[in-house]
Write an enzyme that holds these catalytic residues in place. Structure first.
Site, short mmCIF file in Angstrom:
data_model
loop_
_atom_site.label_atom_id
_atom_site.label_comp_id
_atom_site.label_asym_id
_atom_site.label_seq_id
_atom_site.Cartn_x
_atom_site.Cartn_y
_atom_site.Cartn_z
N GLY A 16 0.83 -1.16 -0.15
CA GLY A 16 -0.11 -0.08 0.11
C GLY A 16 0.81 1.29 0.17
N THR A 18 2.70 4.30 -2.74
CA THR A 18 2.14 4.88 -3.77
C THR A 18 1.84 4.12 -4.94
OG1 THR A 18 3.86 6.62 -3.37
CG2 THR A 18 2.66 6.97 -5.30
N GLU A 52 8.59 12.26 -3.96
CA GLU A 52 7.49 13.39 -3.78
C GLU A 52 7.60 14.29 -5.17
OE1 GLU A 52 6.92 13.08 0.67
OE2 GLU A 52 8.37 14.72 0.21
N LYS A 81 5.49 22.50 -9.80
CA LYS A 81 6.71 22.32 -10.44
C LYS A 81 6.87 22.58 -11.94
CE LYS A 81 10.00 18.39 -11.10
NZ LYS A 81 10.27 16.95 -11.25
C1 LIG Z 1 15.53 7.75 -2.68
C2 LIG Z 1 14.10 7.72 -3.64
C3 LIG Z 1 13.71 8.91 -4.09
C4 LIG Z 1 12.51 8.73 -4.98
N1 LIG Z 1 11.88 10.02 -5.40
C5 LIG Z 1 11.07 10.02 -6.49
C6 LIG Z 1 10.33 11.19 -6.95
O1 LIG Z 1 10.75 12.20 -6.73
N2 LIG Z 1 9.54 10.79 -8.10
C7 LIG Z 1 9.07 9.81 -8.16
O2 LIG Z 1 8.23 9.76 -9.30
N3 LIG Z 1 9.41 8.55 -7.59
C8 LIG Z 1 10.50 8.58 -6.66
N4 LIG Z 1 10.90 7.73 -6.09
C9 LIG Z 1 10.35 6.50 -6.25
C10 LIG Z 1 8.80 6.23 -5.48
O3 LIG Z 1 9.21 6.31 -4.15
C11 LIG Z 1 8.42 5.08 -5.71
O4 LIG Z 1 8.08 4.73 -6.86
C12 LIG Z 1 6.79 5.01 -5.07
O5 LIG Z 1 6.92 5.40 -3.83
C13 LIG Z 1 6.33 3.67 -5.09
O6 LIG Z 1 6.86 2.98 -4.07
P1 LIG Z 1 6.15 1.48 -3.79
O7 LIG Z 1 4.68 1.78 -3.68
O8 LIG Z 1 6.38 0.69 -5.03
O9 LIG Z 1 6.87 0.89 -2.56
P2 LIG Z 1 6.86 0.84 -1.16
O10 LIG Z 1 6.68 2.52 -0.90
O11 LIG Z 1 7.89 0.60 -0.45
O12 LIG Z 1 5.57 0.23 -0.50
C14 LIG Z 1 5.58 -1.07 -0.37
C15 LIG Z 1 4.41 -1.59 0.24
O13 LIG Z 1 4.35 -3.11 0.46
C16 LIG Z 1 4.12 -3.24 2.01
N5 LIG Z 1 4.57 -4.63 2.20
C17 LIG Z 1 6.28 -4.92 1.93
N6 LIG Z 1 6.20 -6.32 2.42
C18 LIG Z 1 5.34 -6.50 2.99
C19 LIG Z 1 4.73 -7.70 3.63
N7 LIG Z 1 5.51 -8.92 3.91
N8 LIG Z 1 3.33 -7.82 4.26
C20 LIG Z 1 2.57 -6.78 4.14
N9 LIG Z 1 2.81 -5.56 3.34
C21 LIG Z 1 4.22 -5.47 2.90
C22 LIG Z 1 4.53 -2.12 2.56
O14 LIG Z 1 3.88 -1.99 3.87
C23 LIG Z 1 4.23 -0.97 1.79
O15 LIG Z 1 2.69 -0.65 1.73
C24 LIG Z 1 11.91 7.76 -5.22
C25 LIG Z 1 12.60 6.53 -4.76
C26 LIG Z 1 13.69 6.65 -4.07
C27 LIG Z 1 14.28 5.21 -3.32
#
Ligand SMILES: Cc1cc2nc3c(=O)[nH]c(=O)nc-3n(C[C@H](O)[C@H](O)[C@H](O)COP(=O)(O)OP(=O)(O)OC[C@H]3O[C@@H](n4cnc5c(N)ncnc54)[C@H](O)[C@@H]3O)c2cc1C
Length: 514
Positions: A16, A18, A52, A81
């Site tokens: 859960g 982004t 962000e 932006k």
């Molecule tokens: C340093 C950095 C800067 C960034 N800056 C930008 C930016 O400026 N602009 C941009 O477009 N993108 C940026 N990104 C990328 C962006 O942050 C991600 O694409 C976005 O936040 C999506 O992340 P996600 O949902 O894939 O993963 P996450 O935010 O890691 O979410 C993972 C989810 O899975 C759940 N989960 C994991 N394992 C389990 C489990 N075993 N049981 C239950 N739940 C579990 C967690 O609780 C969480 O809800 C950046 C990334 C990084 C690393």
């Protein structure tokens, strides 16, 4: 795998962040009445907590969801932006701006850069960016919505609030959220291995069955990577930065309408101004800066009180060999990652969500859809990789082994071709599905220090006086447009004022827009 014809009704989104909530929002808005959609997330594990800065394509996603801009901005403390200021990227002393808008006026046969190059050779042209309204507005700290896309823009937003906003919207469309940790992933193959995913088993022993599983579990890729064993293509030769450290600080000045990307010997630093705070971070190579030192280096390079403690994030740049395998699609960090230099990850989530809606299984998974999905995803990320690598490889910095390596490394053939073509002719071509258009490539190539050897002969059809008038008129129009704009922060405050007392859930309430 052959095409399957199982009934298709239960979708389980694991994660859960982004990615999970963007996927949930779009799927539930479009197909919520037909599907049973569950989203599993763990507050204890949390999200990556960054991400962000966005790009203008996010407007498309918000239009599909019917999101009202002012409500979204109030809910996520967002600012506008207009582009990214690259500070010290070409060499320590030189900055350039990559704006979201187009620069000058193109001719159908040749981009504006050809006329500007001739103007510069004749001593008639100002700085290239003086012909770009977004850049001039950004440095004047001004913003307003202008008719006919007069200023092309994206947002900076609070990622945690954005997930809450999309969660409230998704729940309004019927998504059921399950809190807790996934302890095991079950498959239907022989001995419970090598088959489709059938269920997630939670730490409390409960079981969540599904027909389609969306892996949004972040870098760990619990479903596609760990369970189904889909491998990962490593791009760290071209993108040696493998760490980030992030921190939030209180705002000490008005929010400026652009992202700052500040170059360092070990990598680079971002500053993302929101309405109430600033997001900061370093992206660095662990060969140049240790994880122990990185938090202190970051602290020395921020302004304002720290709102949280710095947190180191490890990553491997690259992509999954396939993002859709069997009945599992990985989205977000679980599918691959290139560093956030051009804020492209949220855009890739949006593209994956739209693509999945376009190829959504009809009564079973069709292998042709899977192959098409994988092909498009691969091409998309490789194009973005090339654009990011461009920022690194064309540089004159001499202050670390990192900058020497990226300057001297062999490039992907696709990128080498683009650089050669531009260097020789000033031309950039874009195939229809590529994210970055001519304007972006030109700004970054010239900003990083590539000056084309020639310009298109059409520019020579203009006499000196005509060219001077042509350039002068564009510059005058840009200056007048920007002079008439309000200050960015005041504009944002006015836009969000009617929603100041509303909660995120109220602002996302589905009945308002259903
Ligand atoms: C340093 C950095 C800067 C960034 N800056 C930008 C930016 O400026 N602009 C941009 O477009 N993108 C940026 N990104 C990328 C962006 O942050 C991600 O694409 C976005 O936040 C999506 O992340 P996600 O949902 O894939 O993963 P996450 O935010 O890691 O979410 C993972 C989810 O899975 C759940 N989960 C994991 N394992 C389990 C489990 N075993 N049981 C239950 N739940 C579990 C967690 O609780 C969480 O809800 C950046 C990334 C990084 C690393």
């Amino acid at each position: 795998m052959n095409t399957t014809t199982k009934p298709f009704h239960r979708v389980v989104i694991a994660g859960g962040g982004t990615a999970g909530w963007m996927m949930a929002a779009l799927m539930s808005k479009l197909l919520g009445k037909q599907l049973d959609i569950k989203l599993v997330e763990s507050e204890e594990i949390g999200t990556v907590g960054v991400g962000e800065a966005t790009i203008p394509a996010l407007h498309t996603f918000h239009n599909l969801l019917g999101i009202n801009e002012a409500e979204f901005m109030a809910a996520t403390n967002a600012t506008f932006k207009l582009g990214i200021n690259f500070e010290g990227w070409k060499n320590i002393a030189q900055d350039y701006f990559h704006s979201f808008g187009s620069t000058g006026n193109d001719h159908w046969s040749a981009g504006f850069q050809h006329f500007w190059l001739k103007g510069r050779a004749e001593g008639l042209a100002k700085t290239y960016t003086d012909y770009n309204p977004e850049t001039v507005a950004a440095f004047a700290n001004r913003f307003a919505h202008l008719p006919r896309g007069g200023l092309n823009y994206a947002y900076h937003m609070d990622a945690g609030r954005y997930a809450k906003f999309l969660r409230a919207m998704s729940e309004g469309y019927g998504v059921k959220r399950v809190e807790g940790k996934i302890a095991a992933v079950l498959q239907d193959g022989p001995e419970g291995k090598d088959g489709d995913i059938t269920a997630l088993v939670m730490q409390d022993g409960s079981r969540i069955d599904g027909d389609l599983f969306i892996d949004c579990t972040g870098f760990r890729s619990l479903l596609l990577g760990e369970t189904l064993g889909v491998g990962y293509e490593d791009w760290s030769y071209w993108l040696p930065c493998d760490r980030a450290v992030a921190v939030q600080t209180a705002a000490v000045r008005e929010a400026w309408p652009y992202t700052r990307s500040i170059c360092h010997p070990f990598g680079w630093q971002w500053r993302i101004p929101l309405q109430h705070r600033v997001g900061n971070g370093l992206v660095y190579s662990s060969k140049e800066l240790s994880d122990a030192d990185a938090p202190d280096v970051l602290k020395r390079n921020v302004e304002g009180e720290l709102l949280i403690q710095p947190r180191v994030i490890k990553f491997l740049p690259g992509q999954r060999n396939k993002v859709w395998h069997r009945n599992c699609v990985a989205v977000g960090l679980a599918s691959g990652f290139v560093e956030p230099l051009e804020s492209t990850s949220i855009h890739l989530i949006q593209r994956a969500a739209i693509r999945l809606m376009q190829t959504f299984p009809q009564g079973g998974i069709n292998q042709a859809d899977v192959d098409e999905f994988n092909l498009q995803s691969k091409r998309e990320l490789e194009h973005i990789r090339d654009f990011i690598v461009l920022h690194y490889t064309v540089n004159e910095r001499t202050d670390s082994a990192l900058w020497k390596h990226v300057r001297e490394m062999d490039l992907p053939a696709t990128l080498q071709h683009r650089i050669d073509l531009f260097r020789e002719t000033g031309r950039v071509f874009r195939t229809s599905d590529e994210l970055f258009a001519e304007n972006s490539w030109v700004q970054v190539m010239m900003g990083q220090g590539i000056t084309p050897k020639r310009y298109h002969p059409v520019a020579d059809l203009m006499g000196k006086q005509e060219l001077s008038t042509f350039l002068g008129d564009i510059h005058l129009k840009v200056s007048r447009t920007v002079a008439g704009l309000p200050q960015h922060q005041a504009y944002v405050e006015q836009l969000c004022a009617p929603y100041r007392n509303a909660t995120v859930a109220q602002l996302a309430a589905v009945p308002l827009r259903a």
